[in-house]
Design an enzyme around this catalytic site. Structure first.
Site, PDB file in Angstrom:
ATOM      1  N   THR A   1      41.423  28.211  36.511  1.00  0.00           N
ATOM      2  CA  THR A   1      42.776  28.645  36.108  1.00  0.00           C
ATOM      3  C   THR A   1      43.721  27.696  36.623  1.00  0.00           C
ATOM      4  OG1 THR A   1      42.058  30.847  35.735  1.00  0.00           O
ATOM      5  CG2 THR A   1      44.461  30.789  35.769  1.00  0.00           C
TER       6      THR A   1
ATOM      7  N   LYS B   1      45.217  32.168  29.325  1.00  0.00           N
ATOM      8  CA  LYS B   1      44.602  32.693  30.677  1.00  0.00           C
ATOM      9  C   LYS B   1      45.835  33.089  31.392  1.00  0.00           C
ATOM     10  CE  LYS B   1      42.031  33.973  34.068  1.00  0.00           C
ATOM     11  NZ  LYS B   1      41.103  33.223  34.762  1.00  0.00           N
TER      12      LYS B   1
ATOM     13  N   LYS C   1      48.474  33.341  42.874  1.00  0.00           N
ATOM     14  CA  LYS C   1      48.311  31.837  42.189  1.00  0.00           C
ATOM     15  C   LYS C   1      48.536  31.985  40.886  1.00  0.00           C
ATOM     16  CE  LYS C   1      44.795  29.596  41.255  1.00  0.00           C
ATOM     17  NZ  LYS C   1      44.188  29.544  39.754  1.00  0.00           N
TER      18      LYS C   1
END
Length: 300
Positions: free
Chosen positions: A96, A171, A239
């Site tokens: 990601t 995502k 994150k």
């Protein structure tokens, strides 16, 4: 049979590589912490000393790395894979990362005669183990079709989102919702429990009511059981929420709920819960209300 280089053997990467081995692919693995490669060696994988060694001469290279800086090092750093990328190789990045970096790497791979797919996943550790991940993929439909066998070995569904970078965008938008739903679940639990409603009864209501969500199904019982064993860490969710926030800012999209979720996960991280499962975001609420939501207190 295709030869695959697999780089990154963390919570998700190791079971993904294991599923490829079980499907009969020749897999060479690399992980920065070398000891994590040993279980896969026992399953038949070759173990490389550097990302470059894992990538050299392979038909497909799969990366599953935690963040943008680490991905840059794997591709561009000393011993990085771009230096040995042969024409015709397909690179699949299931990390990601920021959409801008995905596009940058795609261009670098294509300059060397290869193809690039940004193919992050959802499903967390259990789905990685079971081979039921969902891939959201950016890149060429033709390249995807060439490697359906690889994706089918690791997942149950592949969704082609568009050109390079679109998998990364999807995502981040998806994980923004995951973070928001986890905070909503924690907040609902807190209101109910602080006001005298047992957590197990409240969860039963949520699962059968209009507030039901995948996160309630996956994380509700973990919270009640005080089980914060890591399926996808709070630190990694933080994150992702930061990346999603940057994306929403650049797109000019107001995202107040994302901002609140990011702040709550930041609070959890600051309290030392970063290595626990993302559902540990509830612990900040427990501190605020002065009582546990899970454990014996969760039941009548």
């Amino acid at each position: 049979m295709k030869q695959i280089g697999f780089i990154g053997l963390g919570t998700m990467g190791a079971p993904m590589a294991s599923n490829l081995l079980r499907s009969g692919f020749e897999v060479t693995v690399y992980n920065r912490t070398a000891s994590r490669s040993e279980p896969l060696r026992a399953e038949g994988a070759r173990v490389a000393a550097t990302p470059q060694h894992a990538a050299e001469g392979k038909d497909v290279i799969i990366t599953m790395i935690s963040n943008d800086d680490s991905i840059r090092e794997v591709f561009y750093g000393t011993g990085g894979i771009l230096a040995v990328l042969k024409p015709g190789t397909t690179v699949v990045d299931s990390s990601t990362i920021s959409p801008g970096l995905a596009k940058e790497i795609a261009a670098a791979v294509e300059e060397r005669g290869g193809s690039f797919l940004d193919a992050p996943v959802t499903g967390s550790k259990p789905a990685a183990i079971e081979g039921t991940l969902v891939f959201m993929v950016g890149g060429s439909a033709g390249v995807i079709d060439q490697h359906r066998d690889i994706f089918d070995s690791m997942g149950r569904l592949l969704l082609h989102m568009g050109g390079n970078g679109s998998g990364a965008v999807a995502k981040l938008a998806h994980n923004a919702m995951v973070g928001i739903h986890n905070v909503a679940l924690a907040e609902g639990f807190s209101i109910a429990v602080k006001s005298g409603v047992p957590a197990d009864k409240f969860l039963e209501l949520v699962k059968n009511g209009s507030a039901g969500s995948k996160q309630a199904e996956l994380k509700g019982q973990k919270i009640i059981d005080n089980d914060f064993s890591n399926q996808f860490s709070l630190a990694l969710m933080l994150k992702d929420l930061k990346l999603a926030s940057s994306l929403s800012d650049s797109a000019g999209v107001p995202s107040p709920m994302l901002g609140v979720a990011k702040s709550m996960f930041q609070a959890g991280y600051n309290h030392g819960y970063g290595d626990e499962d993302l559902s540990a975001v509830v612990k900040s609420y427990e501190e605020w209300i002065g009582q546990k939501i899970g454990g014996d207190a969760a039941k009548e």
